[in-house]
Design a protein around this motif. Structure first.
Motif, PDB file in Angstrom:
ATOM      1  N   GLU A 163       0.974  -1.182   0.050  1.00 59.69           N
ATOM      2  CA  GLU A 163      -0.062  -0.052   0.108  1.00 59.69           C
ATOM      3  C   GLU A 163       0.884   1.264   0.068  1.00 59.69           C
ATOM      4  O   GLU A 163       2.000   1.212   0.377  1.00 59.69           O
ATOM      5  N   TRP A 164       0.257   2.321  -0.436  1.00 57.66           N
ATOM      6  CA  TRP A 164       0.934   3.843  -0.330  1.00 57.66           C
ATOM      7  C   TRP A 164       0.036   4.275   0.536  1.00 57.66           C
ATOM      8  O   TRP A 164      -1.281   4.322   0.477  1.00 57.66           O
ATOM      9  N   LYS A 165       0.701   5.438   1.183  1.00 57.74           N
ATOM     10  CA  LYS A 165      -0.095   6.343   1.787  1.00 57.74           C
ATOM     11  C   LYS A 165       0.614   7.707   2.034  1.00 57.74           C
ATOM     12  O   LYS A 165       2.049   7.689   2.367  1.00 57.74           O
ATOM     13  N   LEU A 166       0.257   8.637   1.937  1.00 58.56           N
ATOM     14  CA  LEU A 166       0.629  10.060   2.131  1.00 58.56           C
ATOM     15  C   LEU A 166       0.759  10.619   3.549  1.00 58.56           C
ATOM     16  O   LEU A 166      -0.551  10.621   4.162  1.00 58.56           O
ATOM     17  N   LEU A 167       1.826  10.553   4.365  1.00 57.91           N
ATOM     18  CA  LEU A 167       1.876  11.000   5.853  1.00 57.91           C
ATOM     19  C   LEU A 167       2.350  12.531   5.930  1.00 57.91           C
ATOM     20  O   LEU A 167       3.179  13.054   5.257  1.00 57.91           O
ATOM     21  N   HIS A 168       1.806  13.077   6.984  1.00 57.59           N
ATOM     22  CA  HIS A 168       2.384  14.660   7.210  1.00 57.59           C
ATOM     23  C   HIS A 168       3.280  14.431   8.390  1.00 57.59           C
ATOM     24  O   HIS A 168       2.585  14.117   9.441  1.00 57.59           O
ATOM     25  N   ALA A 169       4.345  14.915   8.330  1.00 57.75           N
ATOM     26  CA  ALA A 169       5.197  14.904   9.605  1.00 57.75           C
ATOM     27  C   ALA A 169       4.595  15.696  10.635  1.00 57.75           C
ATOM     28  O   ALA A 169       4.957  15.426  12.009  1.00 57.75           O
TER      29      ALA A 169
END
Length: 424
Positions: free
Chosen positions: A153-159
């Motif tokens: 899976e791909w996922k966009l994470l925000h620091a």
């Protein structure tokens, strides 16, 4: 039952942001590979007992993945193969050349999974890779991993969701054997977001600047993404014009870095505010003196570049913990709800396996012919698209993936040597 120590091989390790986070999550480094000499020196200085290889990660003279297979390790696979491969091929601020960029190592890294057979894969990159421009590229990666026997899976994470006072979106790929992957859960946000002012106040007032408290209150926001910059453009400042405007709103001068915190107003351009030091930027990336101690080797610009190009250690830590929990079956099985946005043209051509006319494609996908042509051209940046000759309407067939995946005759070799000095 006592859990065994987890082992990681990390490519494109940089100065150690991901390295330190994974270590905090319980992973021991079997090997770290990095191209930049200053970053290599930083890794060796902070972890002298690690095996750190210096050079092009795709050069078998630097390291050979075949030497780290389960057979070569007494039947035990590497637990995690991880890395932050170069971002410029996918950066929104760049030309988004993708598979045509000599710095692109994403597809190559995925191919090493077939050789290494790690229990888990973690690769991270910039938000640009999540855009529609790269839908076909992403689907090809998932196709390859599925062929190798992995779920992914791909996922966009925000620091900023994980205690880092910075926006810094990162696009992360996780893959494991399906049985392990059923136990993988993306890390939940950790709670309150930190701000620039509260994070750096103790450093900004270190030399007795009388307006440090005022500055803290004005810098009550999350930082823009820290950009280390490239060797090609050089210099050390806080980013492009838009980022500098955001810094200005927090009373921070983004035009360069300071050598020390201000003593008085004479040390700053008052209308712009104080400049940040390398130590301050380090804290904005999630390194601090308590949980994530790290020293950087090299001069100011090099240190800033190492810090700015790093993966924030707190984000690497929560991801490492989530991977370790899945591998050790410490979490409940989950229902798979994620669905990768797919490139319908890529899928149609891949599944058909032969030429399809533009008319048939457009009808199948409910697209205007002009829009179909635009998207075919977009897909053609990363794949060879064969076009039939002498037919009306045109017919298309999906050809080879253009990315470097280890081919001896790939253009990447010549291009890499030509531009090696600018690659970071």
């Amino acid at each position: 039952m006592t859990e065994k120590q987890l082992r990681v091989i990390e490519i494109c390790a940089g100065a150690g942001g991901q390295s330190l986070g994974l270590e905090k999550a319980g992973f021991d480094h079997e090997l770290a590979i990095e191209l930049d000499d200053n970053a290599v020196n930083t890794l060796k200085h902070n972890r002298p007992d690690w095996h750190v290889a210096s050079g092009d990660v795709a050069d078998p003279q630097v390291w050979d993945p075949a030497n780290y297979t389960p057979d070569k390790r007494g039947g035990q696979p590497i637990d995690l193969f991880a890395g932050g491969v170069p971002c410029p091929p996918f950066s929104i601020a760049g030309r988004q050349l993708g598979a045509n960029d000599e710095r692109d190592l994403f597809a190559w890294a995925v191919e090493q999974v077939h050789t290494l057979r790690p229990r888990a894969l973690m690769l991270e990159n910039v938000r640009g890779l999540s855009m529609p421009r790269f839908a076909g590229y992403r689907q090809h990666v998932l196709d390859r991993l599925k062929k190798f026997g992995y779920a992914a899976e791909w996922k966009l994470l925000h620091a900023s969701d994980y205690g880092v006072p910075q926006l810094r979106p990162r696009f992360v790929l996780i893959a494991m054997a399906p049985d392990d992957f059923e136990h993988f859960h993306w890390p939940e946000p950790t709670g309150k977001r930190s701000t620039v002012g509260e994070t750096l106040y103790h450093l900004m007032k270190a030399n007795g600047w009388a307006r440090a408290e005022e500055w803290r209150d004005r810098a009550n926001d999350i930082a823009p993404t820290i950009v280390g910059g490239s060797k090609k453009h050089g210099g050390a400042d806080l980013g492009p014009t838009r980022a500098k405007r955001a810094w200005s709103e927090m009373w921070v001068d983004g035009h360069g870095l300071a050598d020390h915190a201000p003593y008085t107003d004479d040390d700053i351009i008052v209308d712009r505010g104080p400049k940040l030091t390398v130590e301050m930027v380090k804290h904005l990336q999630g390194w601090d003196d308590d949980d994530f101690k790290w020293e950087f080797k090299g001069k100011k610009t090099s240190s800033y570049r190492q810090i700015g190009n790093a993966f924030p250690p707190p984000v690497a830590k929560v991801l490492g913990e989530a991977i370790a929990a899945a591998l050790n079956k410490r979490t409940q099985r989950r229902e798979r709800t994620f669905r990768e946005p797919q490139d319908p043209i890529y899928l149609a051509l891949r599944n058909h396996g032969d030429f399809m006319t533009a008319t048939d494609l457009a009808a199948m996908l409910e697209l205007e012919l002009k829009e179909l042509e635009r998207r075919i051209n977009l897909l053609g940046r990363d794949f060879q698209i064969e076009v039939s000759n002498g037919t009306e309407p045109a017919a298309y067939k999906l050809g080879a993936f253009k990315a470097f995946m280890g081919q001896d005759d790939h253009i990447r070799h010549d291009q890499f040597e030509k531009f090696r000095s600018r690659i970071s």
